[in-house]
Design a protein around this motif. Structure first.
Motif, PDB file in Angstrom:
ATOM      1  N   GLN A  85     -73.811  57.786  49.974  1.00  0.00           N
ATOM      2  CA  GLN A  85     -73.177  57.100  48.872  1.00  0.00           C
ATOM      3  C   GLN A  85     -73.416  57.916  47.598  1.00  0.00           C
ATOM      4  OE1 GLN A  85     -72.401  52.632  48.330  1.00  0.00           O
ATOM      5  NE2 GLN A  85     -74.012  52.722  46.829  1.00  0.00           N
ATOM      6  N   VAL A  86     -74.220  58.242  47.205  1.00  0.00           N
ATOM      7  CA  VAL A  86     -74.552  58.736  45.725  1.00  0.00           C
ATOM      8  C   VAL A  86     -73.806  59.967  45.725  1.00  0.00           C
ATOM      9  CG1 VAL A  86     -76.670  59.877  46.014  1.00  0.00           C
ATOM     10  CG2 VAL A  86     -76.025  58.693  43.906  1.00  0.00           C
ATOM     11  N   ASN A  87     -73.836  60.825  46.780  1.00  0.00           N
ATOM     12  CA  ASN A  87     -72.963  62.376  46.740  1.00  0.00           C
ATOM     13  C   ASN A  87     -71.675  62.129  46.780  1.00  0.00           C
ATOM     14  OD1 ASN A  87     -71.833  64.549  48.693  1.00  0.00           O
ATOM     15  ND2 ASN A  87     -73.439  65.356  47.439  1.00  0.00           N
ATOM     16  N   SER A  88     -71.091  60.820  47.490  1.00  0.00           N
ATOM     17  CA  SER A  88     -69.770  60.735  47.381  1.00  0.00           C
ATOM     18  C   SER A  88     -69.242  59.831  45.931  1.00  0.00           C
ATOM     19  CB  SER A  88     -69.277  59.637  48.281  1.00  0.00           C
ATOM     20  OG  SER A  88     -69.437  59.988  49.781  1.00  0.00           O
ATOM     21  N   SER A  89     -70.094  59.232  45.434  1.00  0.00           N
ATOM     22  CA  SER A  89     -69.955  58.735  44.062  1.00  0.00           C
ATOM     23  C   SER A  89     -69.756  60.117  43.119  1.00  0.00           C
ATOM     24  CB  SER A  89     -71.046  57.677  43.699  1.00  0.00           C
ATOM     25  OG  SER A  89     -70.927  56.520  44.395  1.00  0.00           O
ATOM     26  N   ARG A  90     -70.668  60.939  43.211  1.00  0.00           N
ATOM     27  CA  ARG A  90     -70.722  62.054  42.635  1.00  0.00           C
ATOM     28  C   ARG A  90     -69.467  62.781  42.515  1.00  0.00           C
ATOM     29  NH1 ARG A  90     -71.596  67.539  43.301  1.00  0.00           N
ATOM     30  NH2 ARG A  90     -72.947  68.685  41.534  1.00  0.00           N
ATOM     31  N   ALA A 133     -69.532  73.058  37.184  1.00  0.00           N
ATOM     32  CA  ALA A 133     -70.544  73.925  36.915  1.00  0.00           C
ATOM     33  C   ALA A 133     -71.719  73.205  36.024  1.00  0.00           C
ATOM     34  CB  ALA A 133     -70.019  74.955  35.873  1.00  0.00           C
ATOM     35  N   GLU A 134     -71.271  72.374  35.155  1.00  0.00           N
ATOM     36  CA  GLU A 134     -72.462  71.453  34.448  1.00  0.00           C
ATOM     37  C   GLU A 134     -73.374  70.522  35.555  1.00  0.00           C
ATOM     38  OE1 GLU A 134     -70.219  68.922  31.732  1.00  0.00           O
ATOM     39  OE2 GLU A 134     -69.074  70.885  30.847  1.00  0.00           O
ATOM     40  N   ARG A 135     -72.627  70.039  36.443  1.00  0.00           N
ATOM     41  CA  ARG A 135     -73.208  69.343  37.435  1.00  0.00           C
ATOM     42  C   ARG A 135     -74.055  70.100  38.588  1.00  0.00           C
ATOM     43  NH1 ARG A 135     -74.982  64.906  35.658  1.00  0.00           N
ATOM     44  NH2 ARG A 135     -75.688  64.358  37.524  1.00  0.00           N
ATOM     45  N   ALA A 136     -74.039  71.469  38.347  1.00  0.00           N
ATOM     46  CA  ALA A 136     -74.686  72.268  39.668  1.00  0.00           C
ATOM     47  C   ALA A 136     -76.183  72.035  39.462  1.00  0.00           C
ATOM     48  CB  ALA A 136     -74.707  73.769  39.225  1.00  0.00           C
ATOM     49  N   ASN A 137     -76.937  71.828  40.624  1.00  0.00           N
ATOM     50  CA  ASN A 137     -78.232  71.524  40.632  1.00  0.00           C
ATOM     51  C   ASN A 137     -78.756  70.253  40.246  1.00  0.00           C
ATOM     52  OD1 ASN A 137     -78.468  74.082  42.235  1.00  0.00           O
ATOM     53  ND2 ASN A 137     -78.019  75.048  40.004  1.00  0.00           N
ATOM     54  N   ASP A 138     -77.948  69.063  40.171  1.00  0.00           N
ATOM     55  CA  ASP A 138     -78.181  67.885  39.458  1.00  0.00           C
ATOM     56  C   ASP A 138     -79.047  67.017  40.465  1.00  0.00           C
ATOM     57  OD1 ASP A 138     -76.314  67.161  41.449  1.00  0.00           O
ATOM     58  OD2 ASP A 138     -74.854  66.423  40.018  1.00  0.00           O
ATOM     59  N   GLY A 139     -79.366  67.583  41.793  1.00  0.00           N
ATOM     60  CA  GLY A 139     -80.243  66.744  42.547  1.00  0.00           C
ATOM     61  C   GLY A 139     -79.622  65.730  43.230  1.00  0.00           C
ATOM     62  N   VAL A 169     -81.261  64.598  47.968  1.00  0.00           N
ATOM     63  CA  VAL A 169     -81.247  63.138  48.023  1.00  0.00           C
ATOM     64  C   VAL A 169     -81.905  62.486  49.385  1.00  0.00           C
ATOM     65  CG1 VAL A 169     -79.602  61.128  48.462  1.00  0.00           C
ATOM     66  CG2 VAL A 169     -78.876  62.615  46.672  1.00  0.00           C
ATOM     67  N   ASN A 170     -81.653  63.196  50.275  1.00  0.00           N
ATOM     68  CA  ASN A 170     -82.332  62.830  51.743  1.00  0.00           C
ATOM     69  C   ASN A 170     -83.521  63.569  52.048  1.00  0.00           C
ATOM     70  OD1 ASN A 170     -80.525  60.449  52.557  1.00  0.00           O
ATOM     71  ND2 ASN A 170     -78.976  61.925  52.036  1.00  0.00           N
ATOM     72  N   ARG A 171     -84.276  63.975  51.127  1.00  0.00           N
ATOM     73  CA  ARG A 171     -85.371  64.822  51.452  1.00  0.00           C
ATOM     74  C   ARG A 171     -86.479  63.876  52.412  1.00  0.00           C
ATOM     75  NH1 ARG A 171     -87.868  64.482  45.355  1.00  0.00           N
ATOM     76  NH2 ARG A 171     -89.153  62.707  45.891  1.00  0.00           N
ATOM     77  N   GLY A 214     -85.048  61.184  47.827  1.00  0.00           N
ATOM     78  CA  GLY A 214     -85.247  61.798  46.640  1.00  0.00           C
ATOM     79  C   GLY A 214     -84.120  61.701  45.501  1.00  0.00           C
ATOM     80  N   GLN A 215     -83.262  60.378  45.945  1.00  0.00           N
ATOM     81  CA  GLN A 215     -82.331  60.286  44.934  1.00  0.00           C
ATOM     82  C   GLN A 215     -82.713  59.797  43.527  1.00  0.00           C
ATOM     83  OE1 GLN A 215     -79.053  57.940  47.076  1.00  0.00           O
ATOM     84  NE2 GLN A 215     -79.076  56.265  45.293  1.00  0.00           N
ATOM     85  N   GLY A 216     -83.915  59.212  43.459  1.00  0.00           N
ATOM     86  CA  GLY A 216     -84.395  58.704  42.064  1.00  0.00           C
ATOM     87  C   GLY A 216     -84.696  59.906  41.224  1.00  0.00           C
TER      88      GLY A 216
END
Length: 420
Positions: free
Chosen positions: A64-69, A147-153, A159-161, A187-189
């Motif tokens: 979900q959060v990756n798709s929202s991103r 580019a700004e959102r690269a490596n935003d976790g 997220v699913n570590r 890892g989402q938090g």
């Protein structure tokens, strides 16, 4: 006349407030009861809203959060590009260029479909130098936001570590039946938010102690109405529970579309910018709420109702089973209701109330249609649904909704008309 809910003192925020109804064809199975537009009246904002929704598709919680991103990046880029022009055709072209560039980068498997969609849009808008430059400007804006959102976790791996379960103890989360799957979204938090600086400022306090009256009351309620074989849960309550078992992103795609469709279609770039900003801010704010939720979930590590009912100290029932299978992550607060509270705040702040009932369907509950007349009603049903599903205590749901509202309000207040 309907009432809107502007935030005070922000001239660009005022561009997001409008009155008037709109109607267009829905290309994804999320909203019922809207009429088709004539070819001369094609709404480019809704056209690319539907392209985005179809590209994302039906997703599960861990996605979900990756798709929202993906939604947020594409529509933030579109907002930046659209605000550079006051003319309608270049603004529409800038929107298409920005969303197309984002989606072909992040969902490259759909490139052929996206190229075809862009060709349709440009075939309608023409090939003037202004339109061609606007498409290029949209693509440039998308590359900048990516580019700004690269490596935003917020990538799937981060997220699913992996998360090793804690040692069993009263009140502490453990993998839940029937699959006893490893925890997801641990890892989402730690992801980087879009609007607020630090989600830690919005974390809720701890859940009620196991010796409190509130905990006992919530446990008794969910034991009675959340069981798979509950004799107290009504047919409508079961329908609501099953309906909202879908991901929040899918559940709200039709609701947000209804708000975008109802916004006025002014024949200039400002009208497009207002509606694009609504989509961008909706997803930015709900992402911030999701990050906050999971930061709290993995701080408090609260056990789920199925664990509490089956193995707790209060009248344990080892055979108790919830209506809906429990998701594989800790209890507190509820992700669905945190998302709902944030979504409600954005819609009540930046959009008008529904001009007519909004009918929504669910990919996980065929044959069930729920109709809403106020944005707050969706939050109410999300709170109830998670209890009736047997997967969240009521206090968990209520706190989640409050957290979502607080995070979204803070994010919108910080925006203040500056570029996203």
């Amino acid at each position: 006349m309907s009432t809107s809910y502007p935030l005070p003192g922000a001239t660009r925020r005022a561009l997001l407030i409008g009155a008037g109804a709109g109607a267009a064809t829905l290309a994804v199975p999320a909203l019922a009861g809207v009429a088709a537009a004539r070819p001369s009246e094609v709404d480019t904002v809704l056209e690319w809203y539907d392209v985005t929704a179809a590209t994302i598709g039906v997703i599960s919680g861990p996605l979900q959060v990756n798709s929202s991103r993906t939604w947020a990046i594409g529509w933030i880029a579109a907002w930046r590009a659209v605000t550079r022009t006051r003319r309608e055709a270049p603004a529409a072209a800038a929107l298409a260029g920005a969303v197309h560039e984002t989606l072909t980068t992040l969902v490259s498997a759909r490139t052929a479909d996206l190229d075809a969609a862009l060709a349709v849009t440009l075939g309608r808008l023409g090939t003037s130098p202004a339109v061609r430059a606007a498409v290029d400007g949209g693509r440039e804006a998308a590359r900048a936001v990516l580019a700004e959102r690269a490596n935003d976790g917020l990538d799937l791996a981060s997220v699913n570590r992996p998360f090793p379960p804690p040692a069993p103890a009263p009140g502490v989360w453990q993998p839940t039946p029937p699959g006893f799957a490893a925890a997801v979204q641990a890892g989402q938090g730690d992801g980087r938010p879009f609007l607020v600086d630090d989600v830690r400022a919005y974390l809720p306090g701890p859940p009620p102690g196991l010796d409190t009256a509130r905990y006992a009351r919530d446990l008794a309620e969910i034991r009675a109405v959340g069981a798979a074989d509950s004799a107290l849960r009504t047919a409508r309550q079961t329908d609501v529970a099953r309906f909202w078992a879908q991901s929040s992103l899918n559940g709200y795609t039709g609701a947000l579309r209804a708000a975008v469709a109802a916004a006025p279609r002014q024949a200039d770039g400002h009208g497009i910018a207002r509606r694009v900003a609504l989509v961008a801010l909706f997803h930015a704010a709900t992402i911030d709420a999701q990050i906050t939720t999971y930061a709290a979930k993995y701080r408090y590590l609260r056990w789920r109702p199925v664990t509490a009912v089956r193995g707790g100290d209060i009248a344990p029932d080892p055979a108790w089973t919830p209506l809906i299978t429990t998701p594989a992550h800790p209890e507190y607060p509820s992700g669905h209701t945190t998302y709902a509270g944030a979504a409600e705040t954005v819609l009540r702040t930046l959009a008008r109330p529904p001009v007519r009932p909004v009918a929504l369907t669910s990919p996980v509950a065929p044959g069930i249609t729920l109709t809403y007349r106020d944005w707050r009603e969706l939050t109410r049903d999300n709170v109830d649904a998670r209890v009736w599903s047997g997967i969240h205590f009521r206090h968990t749901d209520e706190v989640g909704a409050a957290v979502g509202r607080r995070v979204a309000a803070a994010g919108l207040a910080r925006w203040d008309g500056r570029p996203l």
